[in-house]
Design a protein around this motif. Structure first.
Motif, PDB file in Angstrom:
ATOM      1  N   UNK A 103       0.687  -1.084  -0.128  1.00 42.80           N
ATOM      2  CA  UNK A 103      -0.027  -0.064   0.121  1.00 42.80           C
ATOM      3  C   UNK A 103       0.796   1.280  -0.041  1.00 42.80           C
ATOM      4  N   UNK A 104       1.834   1.403   0.890  1.00 45.16           N
ATOM      5  CA  UNK A 104       2.706   2.487   1.072  1.00 45.16           C
ATOM      6  C   UNK A 104       3.390   2.848  -0.197  1.00 45.16           C
ATOM      7  N   UNK A 105       4.411   1.987  -1.016  1.00 47.10           N
ATOM      8  CA  UNK A 105       4.825   2.144  -2.049  1.00 47.10           C
ATOM      9  C   UNK A 105       3.931   2.622  -3.356  1.00 47.10           C
ATOM     10  N   UNK A 109       3.560   7.107  -5.010  1.00 49.51           N
ATOM     11  CA  UNK A 109       3.748   7.516  -6.424  1.00 49.51           C
ATOM     12  C   UNK A 109       2.196   7.659  -7.106  1.00 49.51           C
ATOM     13  N   UNK A 110       1.306   7.181  -6.710  1.00 51.76           N
ATOM     14  CA  UNK A 110      -0.077   7.005  -7.443  1.00 51.76           C
ATOM     15  C   UNK A 110      -0.348   8.569  -7.801  1.00 51.76           C
ATOM     16  N   UNK A 223       9.954  -0.055  -6.162  1.00 50.64           N
ATOM     17  CA  UNK A 223       9.875   0.393  -4.713  1.00 50.64           C
ATOM     18  C   UNK A 223      10.723  -0.601  -3.978  1.00 50.64           C
ATOM     19  N   UNK A 224      10.695  -1.996  -4.082  1.00 55.44           N
ATOM     20  CA  UNK A 224      11.762  -2.806  -3.510  1.00 55.44           C
ATOM     21  C   UNK A 224      13.065  -2.837  -4.042  1.00 55.44           C
ATOM     22  N   UNK A 225      13.328  -2.452  -5.163  1.00 55.47           N
ATOM     23  CA  UNK A 225      14.666  -2.175  -5.815  1.00 55.47           C
ATOM     24  C   UNK A 225      15.222  -0.943  -5.215  1.00 55.47           C
ATOM     25  N   UNK A 226      14.519   0.139  -5.075  1.00 59.24           N
ATOM     26  CA  UNK A 226      14.879   1.365  -4.393  1.00 59.24           C
ATOM     27  C   UNK A 226      15.106   0.825  -2.748  1.00 59.24           C
ATOM     28  N   UNK A 227      14.488   0.246  -1.954  1.00 54.74           N
ATOM     29  CA  UNK A 227      14.697  -0.182  -0.886  1.00 54.74           C
ATOM     30  C   UNK A 227      16.118  -0.848  -0.513  1.00 54.74           C
TER      31      UNK A 227
END
Length: 276
Positions: A103-105, A109-110, A223-227
């Motif tokens: 939800x947060x990621x 950006x939405x 988002x996971x890649x950035x994390x």
């Protein structure tokens, strides 16, 4: 030296495979362990307490399998369980463990997708009632107006392989009509359930051409890649052999057959027990 480990990806059933598919596309070098709690699905209609309990059992199972990082690739689990697990339970599992949601990621950006500042969110009843999207989006895009619509028939249609049939047209149109009746200025529709991408052809056919339909897979993968970039220690923990293991709490035959539709290629699963 910490034990190296796969990235855990959890869903109540098959939907999270649409997220896993994008994770593997964007971060193919990592190992992944997927678990679908099919025996107790769907989560969308269950109480907060039940979803929390089930999700906690799954998270515990992932940690026991050596995962340091678990992604709840399920909007209902992210809406009803993630915060409590992060705030109340994570500490007991050890300081290096992390649980992330979808939800947060998405909320972060939405707002960039919409020009009118009016967003439609299609989700399960549980996610709608939780108001998680309203709260998270307001945090990042306070000027955005969010309209929610529960689509109770969509997941059963998809799970029963009826999503391409004529019967689905009626239920897709019905939910979209209800959403658009809330505001004609909606220009972006977010699919806030990981099953819904399978209905994209029907959804787009029912909506005016200028309305953009957004699914979460690519957003969550980015988002996971950035994390992992921001947390190199966690990235080092996660093993990188490009291997995927699939598990289900229900029939492996059903999971392999239906899972392939969501994942886009054939897969072989193992049966596991939760809560024992």
């Amino acid at each position: 030296m910490h034990q190296q480990s796969p990235i855990g990806v959890f869903d109540s059933g098959y939907g999270g495979l649409t997220i896993l598919k994008e994770l593997v596309k964007q971060l193919p070098q990592y190992d992944y362990l997927y678990l679908g709690d099919n025996a107790r699905a769907p989560y969308g209609t269950r109480s907060f307490e039940t979803v929390y309990q089930y999700t906690l059992e799954a998270v515990q199972w992932f940690f026991n399998q050596g995962c340091e990082l678990v992604v709840l690739a399920c909007n209902t689990a992210s809406a009803k369980a993630l915060r409590t697990i992060q705030q109340k339970d994570l500490a007991q599992f050890g300081p290096s463990k992390r649980v992330l949601g979808v939800i947060r990621p998405t909320a972060e950006v939405i707002g960039r997708f919409s020009e009118s500042g009016q967003l439609g969110v299609l989700a399960t009843k549980g996610t709608v009632i939780s108001e998680s999207y309203l709260l998270e989006i307001a945090h990042f895009f306070p000027d955005m107006t969010v309209f929610q619509q529960a689509c109770p028939m969509w997941v059963p249609l998809i799970e029963n392989g009826e999503h391409e049939g004529a019967g689905a047209d009626y239920f897709v149109k019905d939910s979209l009509d209800q959403l658009m009746s809330q505001s004609p200025a909606i220009d972006t529709v977010l699919l806030a359930c990981t099953h819904y991408p399978l209905l994209i052809p029907k959804i787009e056919a029912q909506l005016p051409k200028h309305i953009q339909v957004v699914s979460q897979g690519e957003i969550v993968a980015q988002s996971l890649a950035n994390y992992l970039e921001r947390h190199p220690a966690m990235a080092d923990h996660c093993s990188k052999n490009g291997h995927i293991r699939f598990c289900t709490t229900d029939s492996t035959t059903d999971f392999d057959e239906k899972g392939a539709i969501f994942f886009g290629k054939s897969l072989k699963s193992e049966h596991i027990l939760l809560g024992h």
